[in-house]
Write a protein that holds these residues in place. Structure first.
Motif, PDB file in Angstrom:
ATOM      1  N   VAL A 184      20.894 106.791  43.632  1.00 11.32           N
ATOM      2  CA  VAL A 184      21.956 106.113  44.372  1.00 11.32           C
ATOM      3  C   VAL A 184      23.265 106.171  43.595  1.00 11.32           C
ATOM      4  CG1 VAL A 184      22.586 104.002  45.592  1.00 11.32           C
ATOM      5  CG2 VAL A 184      20.179 104.486  45.151  1.00 11.32           C
ATOM      6  N   PRO A 185      24.375 106.565  44.229  1.00 12.42           N
ATOM      7  CA  PRO A 185      25.668 106.474  43.555  1.00 12.42           C
ATOM      8  C   PRO A 185      25.945 105.030  43.141  1.00 12.42           C
ATOM      9  CG  PRO A 185      25.842 107.794  45.557  1.00 12.42           C
ATOM     10  CD  PRO A 185      24.494 107.147  45.583  1.00 12.42           C
ATOM     11  N   LEU A 186      26.510 104.843  41.952  1.00 11.25           N
ATOM     12  CA  LEU A 186      26.731 103.509  41.407  1.00 11.25           C
ATOM     13  C   LEU A 186      28.202 103.290  41.100  1.00 11.25           C
ATOM     14  CD1 LEU A 186      25.641 100.824  40.252  1.00 11.25           C
ATOM     15  CD2 LEU A 186      25.315 102.015  38.067  1.00 11.25           C
ATOM     16  N   SER A 187      28.762 102.269  41.722  1.00  5.13           N
ATOM     17  CA  SER A 187      30.139 101.884  41.463  1.00  5.13           C
ATOM     18  C   SER A 187      30.174 100.375  41.277  1.00  5.13           C
ATOM     19  CB  SER A 187      31.044 102.330  42.612  1.00  5.13           C
ATOM     20  OG  SER A 187      32.379 101.930  42.378  1.00  5.13           O
ATOM     21  N   GLY A 188      30.631  99.648  42.297  1.00  2.52           N
ATOM     22  CA  GLY A 188      30.643  98.187  42.214  1.00  2.52           C
ATOM     23  C   GLY A 188      29.284  97.563  42.395  1.00  2.52           C
ATOM     24  N   GLY A 189      28.316  98.347  42.867  1.00  5.66           N
ATOM     25  CA  GLY A 189      26.948  97.873  42.938  1.00  5.66           C
ATOM     26  C   GLY A 189      26.472  97.384  44.281  1.00  5.66           C
ATOM     27  N   GLY A 190      27.347  97.372  45.299  1.00  2.60           N
ATOM     28  CA  GLY A 190      26.901  96.940  46.614  1.00  2.60           C
ATOM     29  C   GLY A 190      25.862  97.868  47.209  1.00  2.60           C
ATOM     30  N   MET A 242      29.934 108.416  37.227  1.00  2.00           N
ATOM     31  CA  MET A 242      30.675 109.340  36.373  1.00  2.00           C
ATOM     32  C   MET A 242      30.924 108.681  35.028  1.00  2.00           C
ATOM     33  SD  MET A 242      32.645 107.364  38.282  1.00  2.00           S
ATOM     34  CE  MET A 242      33.826 106.095  37.841  1.00  2.00           C
ATOM     35  N   ALA A 243      31.124 109.470  34.002  1.00  2.46           N
ATOM     36  CA  ALA A 243      31.349 108.935  32.660  1.00  2.46           C
ATOM     37  C   ALA A 243      32.734 108.301  32.522  1.00  2.46           C
ATOM     38  CB  ALA A 243      31.179 110.047  31.617  1.00  2.46           C
ATOM     39  N   ARG A 244      33.681 108.723  33.351  1.00  2.00           N
ATOM     40  CA  ARG A 244      35.060 108.249  33.259  1.00  2.00           C
ATOM     41  C   ARG A 244      35.230 106.926  34.010  1.00  2.00           C
ATOM     42  NH1 ARG A 244      39.015 111.834  31.750  1.00  2.00           N
ATOM     43  NH2 ARG A 244      40.527 110.924  33.180  1.00  2.00           N
ATOM     44  N   GLY A 245      35.144 105.813  33.285  1.00  2.00           N
ATOM     45  CA  GLY A 245      35.414 104.518  33.898  1.00  2.00           C
ATOM     46  C   GLY A 245      34.256 103.939  34.689  1.00  2.00           C
ATOM     47  N   ALA A 246      33.037 104.046  34.162  1.00  2.00           N
ATOM     48  CA  ALA A 246      31.854 103.524  34.860  1.00  2.00           C
ATOM     49  C   ALA A 246      31.710 102.026  34.571  1.00  2.00           C
ATOM     50  CB  ALA A 246      30.600 104.275  34.424  1.00  2.00           C
ATOM     51  N   ALA A 247      32.303 101.197  35.423  1.00  2.00           N
ATOM     52  CA  ALA A 247      32.399  99.762  35.152  1.00  2.00           C
ATOM     53  C   ALA A 247      31.051  99.057  35.199  1.00  2.00           C
ATOM     54  CB  ALA A 247      33.366  99.115  36.130  1.00  2.00           C
ATOM     55  N   MET A 248      30.205  99.384  36.180  1.00  2.00           N
ATOM     56  CA  MET A 248      28.919  98.702  36.269  1.00  2.00           C
ATOM     57  C   MET A 248      28.039  99.059  35.071  1.00  2.00           C
ATOM     58  SD  MET A 248      26.972  96.505  37.756  1.00  2.00           S
ATOM     59  CE  MET A 248      27.537  96.224  39.444  1.00  2.00           C
ATOM     60  N   HIS A 249      28.056 100.313  34.675  1.00  2.00           N
ATOM     61  CA  HIS A 249      27.263 100.724  33.512  1.00  2.00           C
ATOM     62  C   HIS A 249      27.686  99.943  32.278  1.00  2.00           C
ATOM     63  CE1 HIS A 249      26.472 103.500  30.015  1.00  2.00           C
ATOM     64  NE2 HIS A 249      25.267 103.393  30.537  1.00  2.00           N
ATOM     65  N   ALA A 250      28.991  99.845  32.033  1.00  2.00           N
ATOM     66  CA  ALA A 250      29.490  99.109  30.874  1.00  2.00           C
ATOM     67  C   ALA A 250      29.103  97.639  30.965  1.00  2.00           C
ATOM     68  CB  ALA A 250      31.005  99.257  30.769  1.00  2.00           C
ATOM     69  N   LEU A 279      36.815 113.061  39.762  1.00  2.00           N
ATOM     70  CA  LEU A 279      36.395 113.704  41.006  1.00  2.00           C
ATOM     71  C   LEU A 279      35.547 112.761  41.847  1.00  2.00           C
ATOM     72  CD1 LEU A 279      35.399 117.319  39.853  1.00  2.00           C
ATOM     73  CD2 LEU A 279      37.426 116.628  41.149  1.00  2.00           C
ATOM     74  N   ALA A 280      34.887 111.821  41.187  1.00  2.00           N
ATOM     75  CA  ALA A 280      34.078 110.828  41.908  1.00  2.00           C
ATOM     76  C   ALA A 280      34.938 109.587  42.162  1.00  2.00           C
ATOM     77  CB  ALA A 280      32.832 110.482  41.109  1.00  2.00           C
ATOM     78  N   ASP A 281      36.081 109.780  42.820  1.00  2.00           N
ATOM     79  CA  ASP A 281      37.068 108.702  42.956  1.00  2.00           C
ATOM     80  C   ASP A 281      36.517 107.477  43.672  1.00  2.00           C
ATOM     81  OD1 ASP A 281      38.040 109.107  46.027  1.00  2.00           O
ATOM     82  OD2 ASP A 281      37.734 111.042  45.079  1.00  2.00           O
ATOM     83  N   SER A 282      35.561 107.663  44.581  1.00  2.00           N
ATOM     84  CA  SER A 282      34.995 106.520  45.297  1.00  2.00           C
ATOM     85  C   SER A 282      34.187 105.602  44.389  1.00  2.00           C
ATOM     86  CB  SER A 282      34.099 106.998  46.443  1.00  2.00           C
ATOM     87  OG  SER A 282      34.851 107.649  47.436  1.00  2.00           O
ATOM     88  N   LEU A 283      33.857 106.074  43.187  1.00  2.00           N
ATOM     89  CA  LEU A 283      33.097 105.251  42.252  1.00  2.00           C
ATOM     90  C   LEU A 283      34.003 104.528  41.263  1.00  2.00           C
ATOM     91  CD1 LEU A 283      30.062 107.585  41.433  1.00  2.00           C
ATOM     92  CD2 LEU A 283      30.340 105.935  43.290  1.00  2.00           C
ATOM     93  N   GLY A 284      35.312 104.666  41.427  1.00  2.00           N
ATOM     94  CA  GLY A 284      36.253 104.037  40.515  1.00  2.00           C
ATOM     95  C   GLY A 284      36.427 102.550  40.779  1.00  2.00           C
TER      96      GLY A 284
END
Length: 326
Positions: A178-184, A207-215, A231-236
């Motif tokens: 599953v793509p992971l961003s804000g987690g919804g 993505m490694a650039r700015g992965a907020a949930m991972h951090a 490139l994965a802008d929707s995960l920002g």
């Protein structure tokens, strides 16, 4: 502590949004299947607005109490593009006003897609947090109900309906990417999958650039992370220091988080098109990219959530034809 979003709420969301969203296909991906471990793509690219976000937005808008503040007047949200488009679509279907706040990092094609649905667009600052500040101001002024992009029970339950459909179509699934961003999305799918098939592994990919949930998961609490072009802008974007739901769901239901370089994200986009005839945006190709990079080796049936198709056409052409990775 009780589960933030339950399987019963996800089932209720599935019934509520039926007829308003597409029940997307789960199709075999022969180019990714190896050694008796079939891989399937859950194609949210087939949604009306081109991404999974329509599920959560529709569930949230249909759940609004018309007598409550903002329920009849309209809705407002912050978005990196796809959620705003989904909220605009759901609000238009209900005949109410929609205001979508986005930062300057959001690609122009996604901004114009929101405007095309009749929503009022406000471009604010250089991050998702800046856009959220504008949302907070508009809500404080009164008259608009906020539909957050991820940290909201109705939104999460709507995204979780994908998990119900995966289990229904692939009952023996062993691995869900599953793509992971804000987690919804990841939290909702994780809650659904673990409730129905606890032995299945659910992995978040970012993505490694700015992965907020991972951090945040590493820190054990929501933390701020600099939002960077990717490139994965929707995960920002961040997950919010006051996160109430999605952080806990990801903490409780994700078995692992995998990060990808920009080159690996680009490879996922390219493979989706050349080997599977699918146009995907960077965020949608991360599951494919993780397999290509050898960061996961499935043993058993695997489902990859392909979250959206709303990539700038020229950028897609450059990635596919010229190998551009940034």
């Amino acid at each position: 502590m009780p589960v933030a979003v339950t399987i019963d709420e996800i089932r209720a969301a599935h019934a509520r949004i039926a007829g308003h969203v597409v029940r997307t296909p789960l199709r075999p991906a022969l180019s990714l299947s190896r050694d008796g471990s079939p891989v399937h793509l859950k194609l949210e690219t087939r949604q009306t607005t081109g991404s999974f976000k329509l599920r959560g937005a529709t569930n949230a808008v249909l759940s609004l109490d018309a007598s409550a503040q903002g329920g009849a007047a309209g809705v407002v949200t912050a978005s990196t593009g796809n959620h705003g488009r989904a909220v605009a679509h759901a609000a238009k279907a209900r005949g109410i006003r929609a205001v979508v706040c986005m930062s300057q990092l959001v690609p122009a094609n996604k901004v114009e897609a929101v405007r095309a649905l009749g929503a009022e667009v406000r471009i604010v600052g250089c991050s998702q947090d800046d856009a959220q500040d504008e949302v907070d101001r508009l809500v404080a002024e009164g008259g608009l109900a906020e539909i957050p992009p991820f940290d909201h029970p109705a939104v999460i339950a709507g995204q979780g309906t994908i998990g119900l459909e995966i289990i229904a179509d692939l009952p023996d699934v062993e691995l869900v990417l599953v793509p992971l961003s804000g987690g919804g999305l990841a939290g909702g799918i994780g809650a659904a999958v673990k409730a129905l098939r606890p032995q299945a592994k659910v992995v978040g990919i970012s993505m490694a650039r700015g992965a907020a949930m991972h951090a945040s998961l590493l820190a054990g609490k929501p933390v701020e992370v600099e939002e960077l072009p990717t490139l994965a802008d929707s995960l920002g974007g961040g997950i919010g220091l006051a996160n109430r739901y999605s952080f806990a769901l990801c903490r409780d239901f994700l078995d692992e988080v995998i990060l990808l370089s920009e080159e690996e994200v680009a490879a996922g986009i390219r493979h989706a098109f050349t080997a599977e005839d699918e146009i995907v945006e960077g965020a949608a190709g991360v599951g494919i990219a993780a397999l290509l990079a050898g960061k996961l080796r499935p043993s058993g049936s695997t489902a990859i959530v392909v979250s959206g198709r709303n990539i700038d056409p020229e950028l897609h052409r450059r990635i596919v034809e010229e190998g551009v990775a940034a």
